[in-house]
Design a protein around this motif. Structure first.
Motif, short mmCIF file in Angstrom:
data_model
loop_
_atom_site.label_atom_id
_atom_site.label_comp_id
_atom_site.label_asym_id
_atom_site.label_seq_id
_atom_site.Cartn_x
_atom_site.Cartn_y
_atom_site.Cartn_z
N ALA A 1 0.60 -0.89 -0.09
CA ALA A 1 -0.10 -0.46 0.05
C ALA A 1 0.91 0.90 0.12
O ALA A 1 0.51 2.72 -0.78
CB ALA A 1 -1.25 -0.41 1.20
N GLN A 2 2.27 0.62 0.65
CA GLN A 2 3.13 2.59 0.97
C GLN A 2 3.28 2.56 -0.86
O GLN A 2 3.45 3.68 -0.86
CB GLN A 2 4.31 2.37 2.18
N LEU A 3 3.97 1.78 -1.40
CA LEU A 3 4.52 1.18 -2.81
C LEU A 3 3.56 2.45 -3.47
O LEU A 3 3.94 3.05 -4.71
CB LEU A 3 4.70 0.41 -2.88
N ILE A 4 2.43 2.25 -3.20
CA ILE A 4 0.79 2.46 -4.21
C ILE A 4 0.80 3.32 -4.49
O ILE A 4 -0.06 3.90 -4.58
CB ILE A 4 0.25 1.32 -5.51
N ASN A 5 1.02 4.73 -2.14
CA ASN A 5 0.23 5.67 -2.13
C ASN A 5 -1.09 5.51 -1.82
O ASN A 5 -2.06 6.25 -1.89
CB ASN A 5 0.89 6.42 -2.83
N GLU A 6 -1.26 4.41 -1.49
CA GLU A 6 -2.73 3.64 -0.97
C GLU A 6 -2.92 3.18 0.48
O GLU A 6 -1.55 2.87 1.01
CB GLU A 6 -3.66 2.81 -2.08
N LYS A 7 -4.00 3.37 1.07
CA LYS A 7 -4.25 3.04 2.19
C LYS A 7 -4.11 1.59 2.29
O LYS A 7 -4.66 0.87 1.90
CB LYS A 7 -5.03 3.69 3.44
N PRO A 8 -3.33 1.09 3.52
CA PRO A 8 -3.12 -0.31 3.91
C PRO A 8 -4.99 -1.05 3.34
O PRO A 8 -4.73 -2.50 2.99
CB PRO A 8 -2.60 -1.00 5.85
N GLN A 9 -6.06 -0.93 4.00
CA GLN A 9 -7.24 -0.84 3.70
C GLN A 9 -7.54 -1.08 2.30
O GLN A 9 -8.32 -2.65 2.26
CB GLN A 9 -8.01 0.08 4.15
N VAL A 10 -6.96 -0.74 0.86
CA VAL A 10 -7.43 -0.13 -0.27
C VAL A 10 -6.51 -2.20 -0.87
O VAL A 10 -7.50 -2.59 -1.15
CB VAL A 10 -7.26 0.85 -0.66
N ILE A 11 -5.51 -3.00 -0.25
CA ILE A 11 -5.27 -3.70 -0.40
C ILE A 11 -5.36 -4.76 0.19
O ILE A 11 -6.69 -5.63 -0.62
CB ILE A 11 -3.83 -3.53 -0.19
N GLN A 12 -6.57 -4.79 1.87
CA GLN A 12 -6.99 -5.74 2.37
C GLN A 12 -8.27 -5.97 1.11
O GLN A 12 -8.53 -7.65 1.26
CB GLN A 12 -7.24 -5.17 3.50
N GLU A 13 -8.94 -5.04 1.25
CA GLU A 13 -10.28 -4.70 0.42
C GLU A 13 -10.02 -5.95 -0.39
O GLU A 13 -10.84 -6.78 -1.36
CB GLU A 13 -10.74 -3.39 0.22
#
Length: 142
Positions: free
Chosen positions: A102-114
């Motif tokens: 998530a940090q690599l793509i500048n998104e929140k970890p919740q986005v990857i989890q979803e």
């Protein structure tokens, strides 16, 4: 003065009458009581559902049947199973956690989890970021 001859005054009486009362004035309480005292016939009619909001809240409207008959599925598109597995597999090969990705793509970890749980609504911009960060093809033909 354009009159020819001696000027005279007109002594005939001028009668000024009030306007006849309009419908609202005929219904006011004072007028109705005066009509009762004089013995005139009075008709009182109660309007159906007057002053209430029952028509809007109870009973069936024309649209109710149309809504009941509507069987269209209005659910949002979710992440397919193949995409979930592809993201988890590529992330595992790169040895990244969900929060690191998530940090690599500048998104929140919740986005990857979803995305990995299949609850997210697919967004092409996020999928492009994931493809770049993971170095794997996630969209289109494999």
């Amino acid at each position: 003065m354009a009159g020819v001859g001696p000027m005279t005054q007109d002594w005939e009486p001028v009668v000024i009458r009030k306007k006849t009362p309009n419908a609202a004035a005929k219904r006011d309480e004072k007028t109705v009581n005066a009509a009762r005292r004089s013995g005139a016939d009075i008709e009182s009619v109660r309007k159906y559902n007057a002053g209430t909001n029952k028509a809007a809240s109870s009973g069936t409207s024309l649209n109710t049947k149309r809504l009941d008959d509507d069987t269209e599925n209005l659910a949002h598109e979710r992440v397919p199973t193949e995409l979930k597995k592809a993201i988890m597999h590529a992330r595992g090969e790169k040895k990244l956690t969900q929060s690191q990705l998530a940090q690599l793509i500048n998104e929140k970890p919740q986005v990857i989890q979803e995305y990995e749980s299949g609850k997210a609504i697919p967004n092409q911009q996020i999928l492009i970021k994931l493809e770049r960060a993971l170095g794997a093809k996630l969209r289109g033909k494999k």
